[in-house]
Design an enzyme around this catalytic site. Structure first.
Site, mmCIF file in Angstrom:
data_model
loop_
_atom_site.group_PDB
_atom_site.id
_atom_site.type_symbol
_atom_site.label_atom_id
_atom_site.label_comp_id
_atom_site.label_asym_id
_atom_site.label_seq_id
_atom_site.Cartn_x
_atom_site.Cartn_y
_atom_site.Cartn_z
ATOM 1 N N HIS A 129 -43.748 -4.478 12.836
ATOM 2 C CA HIS A 129 -42.330 -4.126 12.699
ATOM 3 C C HIS A 129 -41.958 -3.171 13.832
ATOM 4 O O HIS A 129 -42.716 -2.250 14.146
ATOM 5 C CB HIS A 129 -42.129 -3.455 11.335
ATOM 6 N N HIS A 135 -35.360 1.580 19.695
ATOM 7 C CA HIS A 135 -35.338 1.893 18.258
ATOM 8 C C HIS A 135 -34.948 3.365 18.144
ATOM 9 O O HIS A 135 -35.802 4.236 18.082
ATOM 10 C CB HIS A 135 -36.695 1.629 17.594
#
Length: 316
Positions: A37, A114
């Site tokens: 992930h 991110h």
């Protein structure tokens, strides 16, 4: 302290080529495949501006408190410790990729993102390609599922880059049920790219995002997570797509506030990973079962081995 269970290292670098002929002849959508992930978040740049994927309040705090808030953001942005090469050696074969341009920067360069910016996408793809060159019977899924601050010129740049870097390794769009490891080996394909944006529609080498749904539980509660994963597996499309089971917990704002200094790994992930791994151990691949499973910090448990070994359940 970073712990590396048995099996992390080069021992899984060739796991696909080591599968029995019975498994390599099965559709890939029926096999259990370990994934990560936010795969690229092993390095983020605390000196760069906060990414365009963040809410206005986060950008304000990052500006107001500068380096302190960036250090906190880093602890909540990083979901992996291992580089692409280390993940591949450990057996990871699915990569969850979020990308962005840098607002204010000239040109069309694209970066992983991110919360904070990561490496240039081209550098990451080159690392993956080098691994594939050395391991000719391994394949990867690359899932470009979030795009930020990207105009048509950025998408064109990225789609061209994928073709430049991987060339004949890219698997052309086909019928999902016909994609087996034997088929990939026969055609010397090693990369299946999913692209969740209409700009790739006309490219026969880039698969549309709907061929690889990844339902997201968006919870900090393991019980709710497992209920969600089992429900979505039960509703998994019978035909025409792969499937990602996101075995991850997602911090809410109050989670971040409570564990501000500790960060994602120390506050939320470490204590829950063994529980999540126990759930993974109870799964079975196959027609109605799991396919790709993703985890945070893939080296903290025996995640990759556990997922790979589930394929033994498919043998007669």
């Amino acid at each position: 302290m970073k712990t590396r269970p048995t099996g992390i290292g080069a021992s899984n670098a060739n796991w696909m080529s080591s599968l029995s002929p019975e498994l390599t002849a099965m559709p890939l959508k029926h096999l259990a495949v370990p994934g990560s992930h936010d795969s690229f978040s092993f390095w983020v740049d605390v000196k760069a501006p906060v990414g365009p994927d963040q809410k206005a309040i986060v950008k304000y705090l990052a500006t107001a408190f500068r380096f302190v808030s960036k250090k906190v953001m880093k602890k909540w942005s990083m979901t992996q410790n291992l580089t692409f090469k280390e993940q591949l050696d450990a057996g990871i074969r699915y990569f969850d990729l979020r990308v962005s341009s840098k607002p204010g920067e000239s040109g069309t360069e694209i970066y992983f993102i991110h919360g904070l910016f990561g490496h240039k996408v081209r550098d990451g793809l080159s690392d993956i390609n080098s691994f594939l060159d050395a391991h000719g019977k391994e394949m990867v899924f690359l899932d470009f599922n979030h795009h930020y601050a990207m105009g048509m010129e950025h998408h064109t740049y990225l789609i061209n880059m994928l073709q430049e870097v991987f060339g004949p390794k890219l698997c052309k769009i086909g019928i999902v049920e016909e994609i087996t490891l034997d088929y990939l080996w026969e055609n010397k394909y090693q990369v299946i790219v999913f692209y969740h944006h209409l700009s790739a529609e006309s490219c026969p080498l880039i698969w549309p995002g709907n061929k690889c749904p990844a339902p997201w539980a968006n919870t900090t509660d393991t019980t709710k997570l497992f209920q969600f994963l089992e429900t979505t597996l039960g509703e998994r499309a019978k035909m025409g797509s792969f499937h990602v089971t996101q075995a991850i917990l997602t911090p809410r704002v109050k989670t971040v506030v409570k564990g501000l200094v500790k960060g994602l790994r120390n506050y939320l992930v470490e204590r829950n990973l063994p529980i999540i791994l126990t759930w993974v151990e109870t799964q079975k691949p196959g027609v109605d079962g799991i396919n790709i499973i993703t985890s945070d910090f893939v080296e903290l448990t025996d995640f990759a081995n556990t997922v790979i070994n589930l394929n033994n359940l498919l043998l007669n």
